[in-house]
Design a protein around this motif. Structure first.
Motif, PDB file in Angstrom:
ATOM      1  N   LYS A   2      47.972   2.991  31.391  1.00  0.00           N
ATOM      2  CA  LYS A   2      49.132   2.421  31.021  1.00  0.00           C
ATOM      3  C   LYS A   2      49.402   3.784  29.768  1.00  0.00           C
ATOM      4  O   LYS A   2      48.700   3.943  28.887  1.00  0.00           O
ATOM      5  CB  LYS A   2      48.759   1.166  30.162  1.00  0.00           C
ATOM      6  N   GLU A  43      56.143   0.088  27.249  1.00  0.00           N
ATOM      7  CA  GLU A  43      54.924   0.104  28.116  1.00  0.00           C
ATOM      8  C   GLU A  43      55.267   0.331  29.479  1.00  0.00           C
ATOM      9  O   GLU A  43      55.796  -0.415  30.114  1.00  0.00           O
ATOM     10  CB  GLU A  43      54.199  -1.139  27.813  1.00  0.00           C
ATOM     11  N   ASP A  45      53.558   0.941  33.341  1.00  0.00           N
ATOM     12  CA  ASP A  45      52.045   0.765  34.253  1.00  0.00           C
ATOM     13  C   ASP A  45      52.192   2.179  35.070  1.00  0.00           C
ATOM     14  O   ASP A  45      53.231   2.201  35.962  1.00  0.00           O
ATOM     15  CB  ASP A  45      52.119  -0.340  34.803  1.00  0.00           C
TER      16      ASP A  45
ATOM     17  N   MET B   8      56.675  -8.153  21.257  1.00  0.00           N
ATOM     18  CA  MET B   8      56.879  -7.747  22.784  1.00  0.00           C
ATOM     19  C   MET B   8      57.282  -9.086  23.341  1.00  0.00           C
ATOM     20  O   MET B   8      56.779 -10.212  22.837  1.00  0.00           O
ATOM     21  CB  MET B   8      55.420  -7.448  23.360  1.00  0.00           C
ATOM     22  N   LYS B  10      56.454 -12.116  25.678  1.00  0.00           N
ATOM     23  CA  LYS B  10      55.336 -12.678  26.179  1.00  0.00           C
ATOM     24  C   LYS B  10      55.281 -12.358  27.568  1.00  0.00           C
ATOM     25  O   LYS B  10      56.076 -12.411  28.386  1.00  0.00           O
ATOM     26  CB  LYS B  10      55.313 -14.338  25.957  1.00  0.00           C
ATOM     27  N   ASN B  11      53.852 -12.325  28.026  1.00  0.00           N
ATOM     28  CA  ASN B  11      53.698 -12.338  29.581  1.00  0.00           C
ATOM     29  C   ASN B  11      54.209 -13.446  30.178  1.00  0.00           C
ATOM     30  O   ASN B  11      54.229 -14.400  30.063  1.00  0.00           O
ATOM     31  CB  ASN B  11      52.200 -12.307  30.076  1.00  0.00           C
ATOM     32  N   GLY B  12      55.091 -13.019  31.344  1.00  0.00           N
ATOM     33  CA  GLY B  12      55.552 -14.152  32.178  1.00  0.00           C
ATOM     34  C   GLY B  12      57.194 -14.247  31.877  1.00  0.00           C
ATOM     35  O   GLY B  12      57.847 -15.020  32.574  1.00  0.00           O
ATOM     36  N   ASP B  15      61.795  -9.580  31.795  1.00  0.00           N
ATOM     37  CA  ASP B  15      62.247  -8.464  30.849  1.00  0.00           C
ATOM     38  C   ASP B  15      63.170  -7.501  31.626  1.00  0.00           C
ATOM     39  O   ASP B  15      62.943  -6.537  32.155  1.00  0.00           O
ATOM     40  CB  ASP B  15      60.872  -7.775  30.610  1.00  0.00           C
ATOM     41  N   GLU B  35      54.997  -1.867  36.553  1.00  0.00           N
ATOM     42  CA  GLU B  35      55.766  -2.744  35.595  1.00  0.00           C
ATOM     43  C   GLU B  35      56.112  -1.788  34.311  1.00  0.00           C
ATOM     44  O   GLU B  35      55.457  -1.175  33.772  1.00  0.00           O
ATOM     45  CB  GLU B  35      55.082  -3.921  35.200  1.00  0.00           C
ATOM     46  N   ARG B  37      57.636  -2.689  30.321  1.00  0.00           N
ATOM     47  CA  ARG B  37      58.121  -3.595  29.572  1.00  0.00           C
ATOM     48  C   ARG B  37      58.363  -3.137  27.915  1.00  0.00           C
ATOM     49  O   ARG B  37      58.012  -2.049  27.694  1.00  0.00           O
ATOM     50  CB  ARG B  37      56.870  -4.640  29.123  1.00  0.00           C
ATOM     51  N   GLU B  72      58.417 -14.674  22.425  1.00  0.00           N
ATOM     52  CA  GLU B  72      57.929 -13.286  21.858  1.00  0.00           C
ATOM     53  C   GLU B  72      56.557 -13.477  21.197  1.00  0.00           C
ATOM     54  O   GLU B  72      56.251 -14.257  20.602  1.00  0.00           O
ATOM     55  CB  GLU B  72      58.952 -12.346  21.252  1.00  0.00           C
ATOM     56  N   SER B  73      55.666 -12.366  21.060  1.00  0.00           N
ATOM     57  CA  SER B  73      54.612 -12.454  20.487  1.00  0.00           C
ATOM     58  C   SER B  73      54.496 -11.014  19.616  1.00  0.00           C
ATOM     59  O   SER B  73      55.373 -10.031  19.785  1.00  0.00           O
ATOM     60  CB  SER B  73      53.165 -12.323  21.323  1.00  0.00           C
TER      61      SER B  73
END
Lengths: 79, 79
Positions: A2, A43, A45, B8, B10-12, B15, B35, B37, B72-73
């Motif tokens: 990453k 970010e 991957d 960021m 959140k996952n899921g 984006d 991926e 993000r 978002e987190s």
């Protein structure tokens, strides 16, 4: 691997988004907030498994697309 | 003290900006990019000199303004 590419406006470049956030925080009653600067965190991957090559690739991507080097600087972190 | 708030999705949460960057990188010939993000990095200059209090203040700012906690987190780093 990453790769995390952080893109910030260079020092001296006006940051209206940061200014707006600073004013909004003051309006909300948060005191003691000086300069606010806003940047991007990207970010990626990467399929690459060699950290040195992954860093090289991420830096090439930053130069080609992710950062506008006239007004922005970037840093790459491999995790 | 300086507080760095990283926000960021959140996952899921979809984006689209990350998706667009991933496609643009592929178009530019960068292979092996999975991926992507995209998030925000907000650097705050705080008058507060106690690290614990500075962190508390930055977290309150993130909850009140900087992050949309529905999608978002955020994380806070004091430097």
């Amino acid at each position: 691997m990453k790769a995390i590419v952080t893109v910030m406006l260079k020092n001296g470049v006006l940051d209206p988004q940061g200014k707006a956030i600073g004013q909004a925080l003051a309006t909300l009653g948060f005191a003691g907030v000086g300069e606010v600067r806003v940047g991007k965190r990207i970010e990626l991957d990467l399929a690459e498994t060699d950290p040195a090559k992954a860093r090289e690739a991420a830096e090439a991507m930053a130069r080609a697309l992710l950062a506008n080097l006239v007004i922005e600087s970037f840093s790459v972190e491999i995790v």
